[in-house]
Design a protein around this motif. Sequence first.
Motif, PDB file in Angstrom:
ATOM      1  N   THR A   1       0.824  -1.211   0.000  1.00 13.19           N
ATOM      2  CA  THR A   1       0.000   0.000   0.000  1.00 13.19           C
ATOM      3  C   THR A   1       0.858   1.259   0.000  1.00 13.19           C
ATOM      4  O   THR A   1       0.630   2.190  -0.793  1.00 13.19           O
ATOM      5  CB  THR A   1      -0.947  -0.001   1.218  1.00 13.19           C
ATOM      6  N   LEU A   2       1.858   1.321   0.865  1.00 12.99           N
ATOM      7  CA  LEU A   2       2.735   2.495   0.921  1.00 12.99           C
ATOM      8  C   LEU A   2       3.552   2.650  -0.357  1.00 12.99           C
ATOM      9  O   LEU A   2       3.794   3.782  -0.804  1.00 12.99           O
ATOM     10  CB  LEU A   2       3.652   2.413   2.140  1.00 12.99           C
ATOM     11  N   THR A   3       3.974   1.547  -0.956  1.00 17.25           N
ATOM     12  CA  THR A   3       4.710   1.625  -2.224  1.00 17.25           C
ATOM     13  C   THR A   3       3.825   2.202  -3.314  1.00 17.25           C
ATOM     14  O   THR A   3       4.265   3.053  -4.101  1.00 17.25           O
ATOM     15  CB  THR A   3       5.218   0.228  -2.633  1.00 17.25           C
ATOM     16  N   GLN A   4       2.568   1.780  -3.365  1.00 15.03           N
ATOM     17  CA  GLN A   4       1.645   2.297  -4.372  1.00 15.03           C
ATOM     18  C   GLN A   4       1.347   3.785  -4.142  1.00 15.03           C
ATOM     19  O   GLN A   4       1.269   4.557  -5.104  1.00 15.03           O
ATOM     20  CB  GLN A   4       0.341   1.489  -4.359  1.00 15.03           C
ATOM     21  N   ILE A   5       1.174   4.168  -2.907  1.00 21.50           N
ATOM     22  CA  ILE A   5       0.862   5.569  -2.605  1.00 21.50           C
ATOM     23  C   ILE A   5       2.046   6.475  -2.948  1.00 21.50           C
ATOM     24  O   ILE A   5       1.882   7.517  -3.590  1.00 21.50           O
ATOM     25  CB  ILE A   5       0.470   5.732  -1.117  1.00 21.50           C
ATOM     26  N   THR A   6       3.245   6.096  -2.538  1.00 24.07           N
ATOM     27  CA  THR A   6       4.411   6.955  -2.779  1.00 24.07           C
ATOM     28  C   THR A   6       4.858   6.933  -4.223  1.00 24.07           C
ATOM     29  O   THR A   6       5.355   7.927  -4.728  1.00 24.07           O
ATOM     30  CB  THR A   6       5.585   6.548  -1.877  1.00 24.07           C
ATOM     31  N   SER A   7       4.708   5.841  -4.926  1.00 27.69           N
ATOM     32  CA  SER A   7       5.155   5.783  -6.322  1.00 27.69           C
ATOM     33  C   SER A   7       4.198   6.520  -7.249  1.00 27.69           C
ATOM     34  O   SER A   7       4.594   6.998  -8.301  1.00 27.69           O
ATOM     35  CB  SER A   7       5.341   4.345  -6.780  1.00 27.69           C
ATOM     36  N   ALA A   8       2.939   6.658  -6.910  1.00 29.01           N
ATOM     37  CA  ALA A   8       1.974   7.368  -7.751  1.00 29.01           C
ATOM     38  C   ALA A   8       2.315   8.852  -7.811  1.00 29.01           C
ATOM     39  O   ALA A   8       2.147   9.488  -8.851  1.00 29.01           O
ATOM     40  CB  ALA A   8       0.563   7.164  -7.213  1.00 29.01           C
ATOM     41  N   ASN A   9       2.794   9.438  -6.735  1.00 26.49           N
ATOM     42  CA  ASN A   9       3.131  10.858  -6.720  1.00 26.49           C
ATOM     43  C   ASN A   9       4.465  11.150  -7.379  1.00 26.49           C
ATOM     44  O   ASN A   9       4.688  12.254  -7.860  1.00 26.49           O
ATOM     45  CB  ASN A   9       3.164  11.373  -5.280  1.00 26.49           C
ATOM     46  N   GLU A  10       5.357  10.206  -7.406  1.00 28.85           N
ATOM     47  CA  GLU A  10       6.706  10.468  -7.892  1.00 28.85           C
ATOM     48  C   GLU A  10       6.897  10.123  -9.354  1.00 28.85           C
ATOM     49  O   GLU A  10       7.948  10.392  -9.904  1.00 28.85           O
ATOM     50  CB  GLU A  10       7.713   9.683  -7.044  1.00 28.85           C
ATOM     51  N   ILE A  11       5.915   9.531 -10.030  1.00 26.17           N
ATOM     52  CA  ILE A  11       6.104   9.126 -11.424  1.00 26.17           C
ATOM     53  C   ILE A  11       6.312  10.354 -12.307  1.00 26.17           C
ATOM     54  O   ILE A  11       7.233  10.406 -13.107  1.00 26.17           O
ATOM     55  CB  ILE A  11       4.927   8.267 -11.917  1.00 26.17           C
ATOM     56  N   GLY A  12       5.470  11.336 -12.159  1.00 29.64           N
ATOM     57  CA  GLY A  12       5.623  12.548 -12.965  1.00 29.64           C
ATOM     58  C   GLY A  12       6.908  13.272 -12.646  1.00 29.64           C
ATOM     59  O   GLY A  12       7.615  13.758 -13.541  1.00 29.64           O
ATOM     60  N   GLU A  13       7.247  13.358 -11.382  1.00 29.20           N
ATOM     61  CA  GLU A  13       8.475  14.035 -10.960  1.00 29.20           C
ATOM     62  C   GLU A  13       9.710  13.264 -11.420  1.00 29.20           C
ATOM     63  O   GLU A  13      10.680  13.861 -11.878  1.00 29.20           O
ATOM     64  CB  GLU A  13       8.475  14.151  -9.435  1.00 29.20           C
ATOM     65  N   ALA A  14       9.672  11.944 -11.358  1.00 31.87           N
ATOM     66  CA  ALA A  14      10.803  11.130 -11.792  1.00 31.87           C
ATOM     67  C   ALA A  14      10.996  11.239 -13.293  1.00 31.87           C
ATOM     68  O   ALA A  14      12.134  11.309 -13.785  1.00 31.87           O
ATOM     69  CB  ALA A  14      10.585   9.681 -11.391  1.00 31.87           C
ATOM     70  N   ALA A  15       9.920  11.264 -14.058  1.00 36.14           N
ATOM     71  CA  ALA A  15      10.039  11.398 -15.507  1.00 36.14           C
ATOM     72  C   ALA A  15      10.669  12.739 -15.869  1.00 36.14           C
ATOM     73  O   ALA A  15      11.458  12.831 -16.798  1.00 36.14           O
ATOM     74  CB  ALA A  15       8.661  11.251 -16.150  1.00 36.14           C
ATOM     75  N   GLN A  16      10.313  13.755 -15.136  1.00 32.62           N
ATOM     76  CA  GLN A  16      10.864  15.077 -15.399  1.00 32.62           C
ATOM     77  C   GLN A  16      12.351  15.134 -15.043  1.00 32.62           C
ATOM     78  O   GLN A  16      13.152  15.709 -15.778  1.00 32.62           O
ATOM     79  CB  GLN A  16      10.092  16.122 -14.593  1.00 32.62           C
ATOM     80  N   LEU A  17      12.749  14.528 -13.942  1.00 35.33           N
ATOM     81  CA  LEU A  17      14.140  14.557 -13.510  1.00 35.33           C
ATOM     82  C   LEU A  17      15.053  13.692 -14.379  1.00 35.33           C
ATOM     83  O   LEU A  17      16.191  14.049 -14.627  1.00 35.33           O
ATOM     84  CB  LEU A  17      14.251  14.087 -12.047  1.00 35.33           C
ATOM     85  N   PHE A  18      14.547  12.557 -14.845  1.00 39.15           N
ATOM     86  CA  PHE A  18      15.402  11.625 -15.580  1.00 39.15           C
ATOM     87  C   PHE A  18      15.093  11.613 -17.077  1.00 39.15           C
ATOM     88  O   PHE A  18      15.528  10.718 -17.790  1.00 39.15           O
ATOM     89  CB  PHE A  18      15.231  10.212 -15.000  1.00 39.15           C
ATOM     90  N   SER A  19      14.408  12.557 -17.585  1.00 41.72           N
ATOM     91  CA  SER A  19      14.043  12.564 -18.995  1.00 41.72           C
ATOM     92  C   SER A  19      15.218  12.851 -19.918  1.00 41.72           C
ATOM     93  O   SER A  19      15.196  12.507 -21.103  1.00 41.72           O
ATOM     94  CB  SER A  19      12.931  13.591 -19.253  1.00 41.72           C
ATOM     95  N   THR A  20      16.290  13.425 -19.418  1.00 40.82           N
ATOM     96  CA  THR A  20      17.446  13.736 -20.251  1.00 40.82           C
ATOM     97  C   THR A  20      18.413  12.571 -20.390  1.00 40.82           C
ATOM     98  O   THR A  20      19.360  12.639 -21.177  1.00 40.82           O
ATOM     99  CB  THR A  20      18.210  14.930 -19.672  1.00 40.82           C
ATOM    100  N   LEU A  21      18.206  11.498 -19.658  1.00 39.56           N
ATOM    101  CA  LEU A  21      19.102  10.334 -19.735  1.00 39.56           C
ATOM    102  C   LEU A  21      18.811   9.554 -21.029  1.00 39.56           C
ATOM    103  O   LEU A  21      17.661   9.354 -21.397  1.00 39.56           O
ATOM    104  CB  LEU A  21      18.901   9.405 -18.544  1.00 39.56           C
ATOM    105  N   PRO A  22      19.874   9.108 -21.701  1.00 39.73           N
ATOM    106  CA  PRO A  22      19.632   8.303 -22.905  1.00 39.73           C
ATOM    107  C   PRO A  22      19.117   6.917 -22.543  1.00 39.73           C
ATOM    108  O   PRO A  22      19.459   6.375 -21.520  1.00 39.73           O
ATOM    109  CB  PRO A  22      20.998   8.227 -23.564  1.00 39.73           C
ATOM    110  N   ARG A  23      18.294   6.391 -23.410  1.00 41.83           N
ATOM    111  CA  ARG A  23      17.727   5.068 -23.143  1.00 41.83           C
ATOM    112  C   ARG A  23      18.392   4.001 -23.928  1.00 41.83           C
ATOM    113  O   ARG A  23      18.801   3.982 -24.959  1.00 41.83           O
ATOM    114  CB  ARG A  23      16.239   5.065 -23.429  1.00 41.83           C
TER     115      ARG A  23
END
Length: 129
Positions: free
Chosen positions: A107-129
């Motif tokens: 439950t805590l993993t689902q709650i905390t990961s839902a808020n950080e997905i947008g923020e994580a995409a923004q922070l790591f979007s410049t990394l090559p895949r």
Amino acid sequence: AKIWLYGCRDYWQGSDKAWNMFDFLVTSVSLVDATAFMLLASSGQDGSSFGPLRILRMVRALRVLRLLRMPVMKHLMLLLDGLNEGLRTLFWAGVLLSLLFYVIAVTLTQITSANEIGEAAQLFSTLPR
């Protein structure tokens, strides 16, 4: 000696017939072991290297189980029964607690990961895949 003392009928069919059969088995095993050991020793072989005789010698140690019949051991058996039941209850309490921790962690993993997905995409979007 017990057969002579109690008589054949009481020995084999009395109230302690199971223990008497056990005694007879252990005594028979001891006699076979002693006879085989003497035969092997007289022929010059080492009796301790003969595998089945080792097992027969270990069966003799089971005679200690006769002590559990004594009235003094009644309290020990009650204590062991209580310990067994207590450990069984403790096991299921541990299973229930582990299940509770698992549900809380998911439950805590689902709650905390839902808020950080947008923020994580923004922070790591410049990394090559």
